[in-house]
Scaffold this active site. Structure first.
Site, PDB file in Angstrom:
ATOM      1  N   GLY A 146      -6.945  -8.188   2.136  1.00  0.00           N
ATOM      2  CA  GLY A 146      -6.493  -9.579   2.013  1.00  0.00           C
ATOM      3  C   GLY A 146      -5.213  -9.692   1.203  1.00  0.00           C
ATOM      4  O   GLY A 146      -4.296 -10.452   1.558  1.00  0.00           O
ATOM      5  N   GLY A 174     -12.044 -10.402   5.465  1.00  0.00           N
ATOM      6  CA  GLY A 174     -12.110  -8.961   5.250  1.00  0.00           C
ATOM      7  C   GLY A 174     -12.174  -8.674   3.763  1.00  0.00           C
ATOM      8  O   GLY A 174     -12.500  -9.543   2.947  1.00  0.00           O
ATOM      9  N   LYS A 216      -7.747 -10.966  16.515  1.00  0.00           N
ATOM     10  CA  LYS A 216      -7.850  -9.496  16.470  1.00  0.00           C
ATOM     11  C   LYS A 216      -9.146  -9.151  15.732  1.00  0.00           C
ATOM     12  O   LYS A 216      -9.228  -9.201  14.510  1.00  0.00           O
ATOM     13  CB  LYS A 216      -6.649  -8.913  15.712  1.00  0.00           C
ATOM     14  N   GLU A 227     -17.550  -4.107  -4.946  1.00  0.00           N
ATOM     15  CA  GLU A 227     -18.318  -4.510  -3.775  1.00  0.00           C
ATOM     16  C   GLU A 227     -18.769  -3.254  -3.022  1.00  0.00           C
ATOM     17  O   GLU A 227     -17.944  -2.455  -2.589  1.00  0.00           O
ATOM     18  CB  GLU A 227     -17.462  -5.390  -2.861  1.00  0.00           C
ATOM     19  N   CYS A 238     -20.734 -10.614   2.849  1.00  0.00           N
ATOM     20  CA  CYS A 238     -19.861 -10.978   1.729  1.00  0.00           C
ATOM     21  C   CYS A 238     -20.659 -11.661   0.624  1.00  0.00           C
ATOM     22  O   CYS A 238     -20.302 -11.572  -0.538  1.00  0.00           O
ATOM     23  CB  CYS A 238     -18.735 -11.882   2.205  1.00  0.00           C
ATOM     24  N   GLU A 274     -10.707 -15.191   3.473  1.00  0.00           N
ATOM     25  CA  GLU A 274     -12.139 -15.155   3.126  1.00  0.00           C
ATOM     26  C   GLU A 274     -12.455 -13.702   2.781  1.00  0.00           C
ATOM     27  O   GLU A 274     -12.517 -12.852   3.670  1.00  0.00           O
ATOM     28  CB  GLU A 274     -12.989 -15.619   4.314  1.00  0.00           C
TER      29      GLU A 274
HETATM   30  P1  NDP Z   1     -11.335  -4.768   5.997  1.00  0.00           P
HETATM   31  O1  NDP Z   1     -10.506  -5.446   4.988  1.00  0.00           O
HETATM   32  O2  NDP Z   1     -11.371  -3.313   6.036  1.00  0.00           O
HETATM   33  O3  NDP Z   1     -10.931  -5.236   7.463  1.00  0.00           O
HETATM   34  C1  NDP Z   1     -10.902  -6.605   7.814  1.00  0.00           C
HETATM   35  C2  NDP Z   1     -10.047  -6.781   9.040  1.00  0.00           C
HETATM   36  O4  NDP Z   1      -8.697  -6.489   8.703  1.00  0.00           O
HETATM   37  C3  NDP Z   1     -10.406  -5.870  10.196  1.00  0.00           C
HETATM   38  O5  NDP Z   1     -10.270  -6.572  11.417  1.00  0.00           O
HETATM   39  C4  NDP Z   1      -9.355  -4.786  10.094  1.00  0.00           C
HETATM   40  O6  NDP Z   1      -9.104  -4.174  11.342  1.00  0.00           O
HETATM   41  C5  NDP Z   1      -8.169  -5.590   9.632  1.00  0.00           C
HETATM   42  N1  NDP Z   1      -7.115  -4.830   8.980  1.00  0.00           N
HETATM   43  C6  NDP Z   1      -7.189  -3.637   8.355  1.00  0.00           C
HETATM   44  N2  NDP Z   1      -5.968  -3.283   7.875  1.00  0.00           N
HETATM   45  C7  NDP Z   1      -5.116  -4.272   8.208  1.00  0.00           C
HETATM   46  C8  NDP Z   1      -3.724  -4.488   7.998  1.00  0.00           C
HETATM   47  N3  NDP Z   1      -2.966  -3.610   7.359  1.00  0.00           N
HETATM   48  N4  NDP Z   1      -3.178  -5.629   8.476  1.00  0.00           N
HETATM   49  C9  NDP Z   1      -3.925  -6.535   9.126  1.00  0.00           C
HETATM   50  N5  NDP Z   1      -5.248  -6.371   9.369  1.00  0.00           N
HETATM   51  C10 NDP Z   1      -5.839  -5.255   8.912  1.00  0.00           C
HETATM   52  O7  NDP Z   1     -12.791  -5.400   5.819  1.00  0.00           O
HETATM   53  P2  NDP Z   1     -14.117  -4.997   6.576  1.00  0.00           P
HETATM   54  O8  NDP Z   1     -13.922  -5.081   8.045  1.00  0.00           O
HETATM   55  O9  NDP Z   1     -14.613  -3.735   5.995  1.00  0.00           O
HETATM   56  O10 NDP Z   1     -15.070  -6.209   6.191  1.00  0.00           O
HETATM   57  C11 NDP Z   1     -15.823  -6.200   5.053  1.00  0.00           C
HETATM   58  C12 NDP Z   1     -15.172  -7.066   3.997  1.00  0.00           C
HETATM   59  O11 NDP Z   1     -15.082  -8.401   4.482  1.00  0.00           O
HETATM   60  C13 NDP Z   1     -15.989  -7.153   2.738  1.00  0.00           C
HETATM   61  O12 NDP Z   1     -15.143  -7.070   1.630  1.00  0.00           O
HETATM   62  C14 NDP Z   1     -16.620  -8.530   2.820  1.00  0.00           C
HETATM   63  O13 NDP Z   1     -16.982  -9.065   1.588  1.00  0.00           O
HETATM   64  C15 NDP Z   1     -15.557  -9.311   3.497  1.00  0.00           C
HETATM   65  N6  NDP Z   1     -16.120 -10.496   4.127  1.00  0.00           N
HETATM   66  C16 NDP Z   1     -15.819 -11.733   3.622  1.00  0.00           C
HETATM   67  C17 NDP Z   1     -16.398 -12.872   4.145  1.00  0.00           C
HETATM   68  C18 NDP Z   1     -16.072 -14.216   3.595  1.00  0.00           C
HETATM   69  O14 NDP Z   1     -16.269 -15.206   4.304  1.00  0.00           O
HETATM   70  N7  NDP Z   1     -15.592 -14.325   2.368  1.00  0.00           N
HETATM   71  C19 NDP Z   1     -17.344 -12.806   5.250  1.00  0.00           C
HETATM   72  C20 NDP Z   1     -17.614 -11.460   5.687  1.00  0.00           C
HETATM   73  C21 NDP Z   1     -16.994 -10.356   5.154  1.00  0.00           C
HETATM   74  P3  NDP Z   1      -9.766  -2.727  11.701  1.00  0.00           P
HETATM   75  O15 NDP Z   1     -11.192  -2.786  11.255  1.00  0.00           O
HETATM   76  O16 NDP Z   1      -9.624  -2.661  13.177  1.00  0.00           O
HETATM   77  O17 NDP Z   1      -8.966  -1.721  10.967  1.00  0.00           O
END
Ligand code: NDP
Length: 498
Positions: A250, A245, A192, A400, A301, A267
């Site tokens: 997370g 995310g 997803k 962040e 990230c 992650e």
């Molecule tokens: P989010 O936490 O907002 O979203 C991450 C994913 O989770 C998206 O696909 C989102 O879907 C989904 N999501 C949102 N709500 C839910 C839920 N209740 N249940 C399950 N899935 C859900 O993060 P961002 O997309 O804004 O990404 C940025 C973040 O990711 C930053 O904090 C960054 O540091 C981190 N990141 C970490 C990395 C690592 O390897 N450590 C690498 C890259 C980024 P939708 O967007 O469709 O709502």
């Protein structure tokens, strides 16, 4: 006034893939969402509609998990040899490589990153699949010491159905980090992507039909994280969650996954310190620090969002750092302009969030050393923003921001900078700049981070080195030998010999 580098509307690429409503990929076919819902994905340069994408509801999630379960149990996947899995992974790498430009264009259109950067990320996906293609024939169990009347051994077996959720800032790459190990170890998967960047993963699903992967081994559903993602995380047919995310989401995912004790890899976010000692190659350090918070417009990230400079070189280094941000400032623009080094932020709500942090920095007494100059036409562009005058306890240094914003602070000695560097809830990465080998190794040992880079900026692993976070930056590792533990379960077998 900063003039962004723009491209005429008719000179921007418009792949045929954008036409029509994009369906879900379940059980080897593209299907219309049973929910009947769809959403419109937006080009962050124009803020106009780019494509219409199906929005999975709970019943679509259930269908995808069922398809993945059937594929997991189907001998067409479950009974193939490890070497055949290697061949299939290599086929996946080939279809990505053969369509790399289109995949990169879709990512640049949808999240605004320069085409050179998205092309690099797609090429990196190819490397990830080729690296993981080596694993299937090298996943060993063990023979345990036992009485001569018994044979005791372990098997390493796939977990079952994996649910993969990615952030929007590196969509196909973050998926590749999950799909490649899942397939290498014999699992099946439901992906997803984020609503803000679904297109490359959908096109990837399309392309997989050109490989010999059995139907249902890889499924892709799109839609709102709070609906489709939520259902996937709490689904009892899912055995493992691989999530990239924010830390906040997370934590929620971890709680949801507990209902059937899914195996979980997270992650998450970071607040990476770049630490510059007085004896470092300052020119190289300044160029790398600038890249570290400007690349991807800071939507990374591992962005270098805290820069610690030894107090003896603070003024000199700050000046070098300002100079090093100039090419990024001059390279703000459309991802398809050849001179662009920084695109817009990925979507308006995120732009507003980053802008609010910059306002907060000023309100808290911080000085914008760069970034105060307005951008002609506005849009979702944000200039490289270096802030000084705030300490490590400020919100700017602790939270962040996920934009091209970094705070510059000074330190006296190794002890102090290790304490400051570690004084955050995150622990994803750190970068240390010094020519003193003892200082370098001492810092590497004491910094509480999943990755430490010495005299260089971030280096993403395509396979050999594990990647993941300490503290609230995550749980578990992608890549390295550790990834095998994350995608398999150990089984102990005792045979009574007659
Ligand atoms: P989010 O936490 O907002 O979203 C991450 C994913 O989770 C998206 O696909 C989102 O879907 C989904 N999501 C949102 N709500 C839910 C839920 N209740 N249940 C399950 N899935 C859900 O993060 P961002 O997309 O804004 O990404 C940025 C973040 O990711 C930053 O904090 C960054 O540091 C981190 N990141 C970490 C990395 C690592 O390897 N450590 C690498 C890259 C980024 P939708 O967007 O469709 O709502």
């Amino acid at each position: 006034m900063i003039e962004p580098l723009l491209v005429r509307a008719d000179a921007r690429p418009r792949p045929d893939f954008l036409i029509g409503t994009k369906g879900l990929h379940i059980g080897g076919s593209e299907v219309t969402a049973r929910s009947g819902d769809a959403f419109v994905t937006i080009d962050p340069v124009t803020e106009q509609a780019l494509a219409t994408v199906s929005s999975a509801g709970p019943e679509d999630v259930d269908a995808a998990v069922d398809a993945a379960r059937r594929a997991f149990e189907n001998p067409a996947w479950a009974a193939i040899t490890p070497y055949r899995r290697t061949q299939l992974l290599l086929q996946v790498a080939d279809v990505i490589e053969n369509n790399a430009d289109e995949l990169a264009i879709l990512e640049s259109l949808e999240m605004g990153s320069p085409h050179t950067q998205t092309r690099w990320m797609i090429d990196h996906c190819v490397e990830v699949f080729r690296n993981h293609a080596g694993w299937p024939t090298k996943i060993y169990g063990q023979t345990a010491p036992s009485a001569s009347t018994q044979l005791q051994y372990t098997l390493r077996q796939p977990l079952g159905v994996v649910a993969a959720i990615a952030g929007w800032n590196g969509p196909l790459l973050q998926m590749a980090y999950k799909v490649a190990p899942a397939l290498a170890t014999g699992n099946t998967i439901v992906c997803k992507p984020s609503e803000h960047s679904s297109l490359s993963t959908l096109r990837f699903a399309d392309l997989l039909r050109g490989t010999d992967l059995p139907a249902g081994v890889v499924n892709v559903i799109t839609g709102d994280g709070k609906i489709a993602g939520e259902r996937l995380m709490s689904h009892h047919g899912v055995n493992k969650v691989a999530f990239t995310g924010s830390t906040a989401t997370g934590k929620h995912v971890l709680a949801r996954s507990a209902s059937n004790l899914k195996r979980v890899t997270l992650e998450l976010g970071g607040k990476t310190p770049y630490i510059v000692f007085a004896d470092a190659d300052l020119e190289k350090a300044a160029a790398t620090c600038a890249l570290a918070f400007c690349a991807g417009s800071g939507q990374a990230c591992v962005a270098g969002s805290r820069i610690f400079v030894h107090e003896s070189i603070r003024d000199q280094f700050l000046e070098m750092l300002i100079q090093a941000t100039e090419p990024f400032k001059a390279g703000i623009g459309d991802p398809f302009h050849p001179g662009t080094r920084m695109g817009p932020l990925a979507f308006r709500a995120h732009f507003e969030r980053v802008s609010a942090y910059i306002d907060l920095a000023s309100e808290a007494g911080g000085k914008l050393v760069t970034g105060a100059e307005p951008i002609d036409g506005g849009g979702l562009f944000v200039a490289p923003t270096l802030i000084e005058g705030l300490d490590n306890t400020s919100r700017i240094a602790q939270e962040e921001i996920f934009g091209p914003v970094s705070v510059v602070m000074s330190f006296r000695d190794l002890d102090e900078v290790v304490r400051l560097g570690n004084d955050t809830v995150f622990g994803l990465a750190a970068s240390v700049w010094t020519r003193d080998i003892s200082t370098a190794h001492r810092a590497a040992a004491r910094l509480d981070a999943g990755s430490v880079w010495i005299n260089r900026g971030s280096q993403m692993s395509a396979g050999p080195l594990p990647f993941g976070g300490h503290k609230q930056s995550g749980i578990g590792r992608e890549h390295g030998t550790e990834v095998l533990d994350a995608y398999t379960e150990s089984k102990s077998v005792v045979v009574e010999l007659s």
